[in-house]
Scaffold this motif. Structure first.
Motif, PDB file in Angstrom:
ATOM      1  N   ALA A 153       0.816  -1.218   0.000  1.00 23.28           N
ATOM      2  CA  ALA A 153       0.000   0.000   0.000  1.00 23.28           C
ATOM      3  C   ALA A 153       0.850   1.268   0.000  1.00 23.28           C
ATOM      4  N   ASP A 154       2.082   1.198   0.550  1.00 19.28           N
ATOM      5  CA  ASP A 154       2.922   2.404   0.583  1.00 19.28           C
ATOM      6  C   ASP A 154       3.277   2.894  -0.814  1.00 19.28           C
ATOM      7  N   GLY A 155       3.218   1.992  -1.786  1.00 15.76           N
ATOM      8  CA  GLY A 155       3.482   2.407  -3.159  1.00 15.76           C
ATOM      9  C   GLY A 155       2.383   3.271  -3.747  1.00 15.76           C
ATOM     10  N   LEU A 156       1.223   3.294  -3.112  1.00 19.58           N
ATOM     11  CA  LEU A 156       0.097   4.099  -3.587  1.00 19.58           C
ATOM     12  C   LEU A 156      -0.161   5.317  -2.702  1.00 19.58           C
ATOM     13  N   MET A 157       0.693   5.551  -1.706  1.00 17.60           N
ATOM     14  CA  MET A 157       0.498   6.717  -0.849  1.00 17.60           C
ATOM     15  C   MET A 157       0.750   8.003  -1.634  1.00 17.60           C
ATOM     16  N   PRO A 158       0.029   9.059  -1.337  1.00 20.06           N
ATOM     17  CA  PRO A 158       0.259  10.340  -2.015  1.00 20.06           C
ATOM     18  C   PRO A 158       1.700  10.807  -1.812  1.00 20.06           C
ATOM     19  N   ASN A 159       2.239  11.508  -2.813  1.00 18.73           N
ATOM     20  CA  ASN A 159       3.620  11.991  -2.720  1.00 18.73           C
ATOM     21  C   ASN A 159       3.776  13.095  -1.677  1.00 18.73           C
ATOM     22  N   ALA A 160       2.761  13.926  -1.561  1.00 16.73           N
ATOM     23  CA  ALA A 160       2.842  15.056  -0.628  1.00 16.73           C
ATOM     24  C   ALA A 160       2.824  14.551   0.817  1.00 16.73           C
ATOM     25  N   VAL A 161       3.800  14.996   1.601  1.00 16.57           N
ATOM     26  CA  VAL A 161       3.871  14.630   3.004  1.00 16.57           C
ATOM     27  C   VAL A 161       2.986  15.577   3.807  1.00 16.57           C
ATOM     28  N   PRO A 162       2.060  15.067   4.613  1.00 17.33           N
ATOM     29  CA  PRO A 162       1.163  15.952   5.376  1.00 17.33           C
ATOM     30  C   PRO A 162       1.933  16.788   6.390  1.00 17.33           C
ATOM     31  N   ASP A 163       1.497  18.024   6.564  1.00 19.07           N
ATOM     32  CA  ASP A 163       2.128  18.889   7.558  1.00 19.07           C
ATOM     33  C   ASP A 163       1.869  18.379   8.966  1.00 19.07           C
ATOM     34  N   HIS A 164       0.679  17.822   9.153  1.00 21.51           N
ATOM     35  CA  HIS A 164       0.282  17.337  10.474  1.00 21.51           C
ATOM     36  C   HIS A 164       0.488  15.834  10.529  1.00 21.51           C
ATOM     37  N   LYS A 165       1.313  15.351  11.444  1.00 21.35           N
ATOM     38  CA  LYS A 165       1.609  13.927  11.564  1.00 21.35           C
ATOM     39  C   LYS A 165       1.078  13.395  12.887  1.00 21.35           C
ATOM     40  N   LEU A 166       0.611  12.152  12.865  1.00 24.69           N
ATOM     41  CA  LEU A 166       0.069  11.513  14.067  1.00 24.69           C
ATOM     42  C   LEU A 166       0.951  10.343  14.490  1.00 24.69           C
ATOM     43  N   VAL A 167       0.985  10.092  15.788  1.00 20.64           N
ATOM     44  CA  VAL A 167       1.814   9.026  16.349  1.00 20.64           C
ATOM     45  C   VAL A 167       0.932   8.097  17.176  1.00 20.64           C
ATOM     46  N   VAL A 168       1.118   6.784  16.984  1.00 24.04           N
ATOM     47  CA  VAL A 168       0.443   5.790  17.819  1.00 24.04           C
ATOM     48  C   VAL A 168       1.237   5.691  19.123  1.00 24.04           C
ATOM     49  N   HIS A 169       0.630   6.142  20.202  1.00 21.15           N
ATOM     50  CA  HIS A 169       1.345   6.241  21.472  1.00 21.15           C
ATOM     51  C   HIS A 169       1.276   4.944  22.272  1.00 21.15           C
ATOM     52  N   ARG A 170       2.182   4.838  23.210  1.00 20.87           N
ATOM     53  CA  ARG A 170       2.217   3.725  24.144  1.00 20.87           C
ATOM     54  C   ARG A 170       0.920   3.704  24.955  1.00 20.87           C
ATOM     55  N   ALA A 171       0.226   2.549  24.954  1.00 17.58           N
ATOM     56  CA  ALA A 171      -1.072   2.459  25.634  1.00 17.58           C
ATOM     57  C   ALA A 171      -1.235   1.066  26.229  1.00 17.58           C
ATOM     58  N   PRO A 172      -0.801   0.852  27.472  1.00 16.90           N
ATOM     59  CA  PRO A 172      -0.874  -0.478  28.095  1.00 16.90           C
ATOM     60  C   PRO A 172      -2.271  -1.086  28.122  1.00 16.90           C
ATOM     61  N   ALA A 173      -3.307  -0.255  28.130  1.00 15.18           N
ATOM     62  CA  ALA A 173      -4.676  -0.800  28.130  1.00 15.18           C
ATOM     63  C   ALA A 173      -4.922  -1.640  26.881  1.00 15.18           C
ATOM     64  N   TRP A 174      -4.390  -1.219  25.745  1.00 21.35           N
ATOM     65  CA  TRP A 174      -4.520  -1.990  24.509  1.00 21.35           C
ATOM     66  C   TRP A 174      -3.762  -3.314  24.631  1.00 21.35           C
ATOM     67  N   TRP A 175      -2.595  -3.302  25.283  1.00 25.14           N
ATOM     68  CA  TRP A 175      -1.802  -4.521  25.438  1.00 25.14           C
ATOM     69  C   TRP A 175      -2.569  -5.548  26.263  1.00 25.14           C
ATOM     70  N   ILE A 176      -3.133  -5.091  27.375  1.00 25.82           N
ATOM     71  CA  ILE A 176      -3.877  -6.000  28.257  1.00 25.82           C
ATOM     72  C   ILE A 176      -5.097  -6.560  27.533  1.00 25.82           C
ATOM     73  N   ALA A 177      -5.813  -5.695  26.824  1.00 27.21           N
ATOM     74  CA  ALA A 177      -7.005  -6.141  26.094  1.00 27.21           C
ATOM     75  C   ALA A 177      -6.635  -7.179  25.040  1.00 27.21           C
ATOM     76  N   ALA A 178      -5.516  -6.958  24.357  1.00 32.22           N
ATOM     77  CA  ALA A 178      -5.093  -7.895  23.314  1.00 32.22           C
ATOM     78  C   ALA A 178      -4.721  -9.249  23.904  1.00 32.22           C
ATOM     79  N   VAL A 179      -4.047  -9.257  25.038  1.00 33.67           N
ATOM     80  CA  VAL A 179      -3.652 -10.514  25.681  1.00 33.67           C
ATOM     81  C   VAL A 179      -4.889 -11.277  26.146  1.00 33.67           C
ATOM     82  N   VAL A 180      -5.794 -10.590  26.823  1.00 33.98           N
ATOM     83  CA  VAL A 180      -6.988 -11.251  27.365  1.00 33.98           C
ATOM     84  C   VAL A 180      -7.913 -11.726  26.241  1.00 33.98           C
ATOM     85  N   LEU A 181      -8.269 -10.806  25.368  1.00 34.26           N
ATOM     86  CA  LEU A 181      -9.195 -11.154  24.296  1.00 34.26           C
ATOM     87  C   LEU A 181      -8.573 -12.129  23.303  1.00 34.26           C
TER      88      LEU A 181
END
Length: 253
Positions: free
Chosen positions: A209-237
């Motif tokens: 899919a990265d081969g189809l990403m737009p060439n223009a880099v967005p000014d605003h970038k987002l980061v997936v942050h550290r979130a232990p609640a997701w880790w626990i949910a993934a282990v349990v579920l």
């Protein structure tokens, strides 16, 4: 500075999204449709739904539910703006619903196996139907990958970063699906003809899919942050999913 996404959080989201996508396909798409059609489901696993009297609508239901859920997930992801973790989760949930959904037409059209082969079974002009289904599936698949590439750009300003947000969750979801599928009561044959192709082939658009990403880099970038609640949910579920849905849930009838 390079973007520092939390790999543990991304893997956790991929595991949860993969389980949800499968439950939507097998449990809602096949199971609920079978019940609404007057059929009687007898067994639900991560690989299949067994019922007493399947028909074309039951066979088609899984893919249709995945496509609807995937489109809704991407719409939600697009609307979340700066809520990075939730926005990314709905992106990967959309990917793991839409890609296998679109790919099923191509898979059944070319190989003559799976849900959509059962949908067209017995109809006239089988060769024409399979060719048309394959062409439709290929076109829909590319369109989905393109849409995913556009929406993930805010998380992946460069190719190395896409490895983390695109390819990393792909492998995590594939291995998770195989871990559950290996326990299916129908045996190892189903694992190799259904689980492995569906896991590694269905969502393989994430690999390019990265081969189809737009060439223009967005000014605003987002980061997936550290979130232990997701880790626990993934282990349990994830553990419950593998143990219970991998081995299968029997229904009295």
């Amino acid at each position: 500075m390079p973007i520092q996404h939390s790999k543990a959080t991304i893997v956790s989201m991929a595991v949860i999204a993969s389980g949800i996508a499968t439950l939507l396909h097998e449990g809602v798409g096949h199971g609920v449709v079978a019940w609404l059609r007057g059929d009687i489901p007898t067994e639900l696993t991560s690989n299949h739904l067994s019922a007493l009297r399947s028909d074309r609508w039951v066979d088609a239901g899984g893919t249709i539910v995945n496509l609807v859920a995937g489109a809704a997930s991407l719409r939600i992801s697009r609307s979340l703006a700066d809520r990075a973790n939730i926005r990314y989760f709905f992106w990967i949930l959309g990917a793991l619903n839409l890609l296998p959904g679109a790919g099923y037409f191509l898979f059944s059209g070319i190989l003559g196996f799976g849900d959509w082969n059962e949908v067209i079974s017995g109809l006239p002009h089988q060769i024409a139907l399979r060719i048309g289904m394959s062409v439709f599936g290929a076109g829909l698949y590319v369109m989905v990958v393109r849409q995913l590439a556009v929406l993930v750009r805010v998380f992946a300003p460069d190719s190395p970063t896409y490895n983390i947000v695109g390819r990393f969750p792909y492998y995590a979801a594939c291995l998770f699906s195989c871990a559950a599928g290996a326990l299916d009561p129908l045996g190892i044959k189903l694992f190799f003809v259904s689980t492995v192709p569906a896991a590694f082939g269905g969502s393989s658009g994430l690999l390019w899919a990265d081969g189809l990403m737009p060439n223009a880099v967005p000014d605003h970038k987002l980061v997936v942050h550290r979130a232990p609640a997701w880790w626990i949910a993934a282990v349990v579920l994830g553990t419950c999913y593998v143990i219970f849905l991998g081995r299968g849930i029997q229904f009295s009838h």
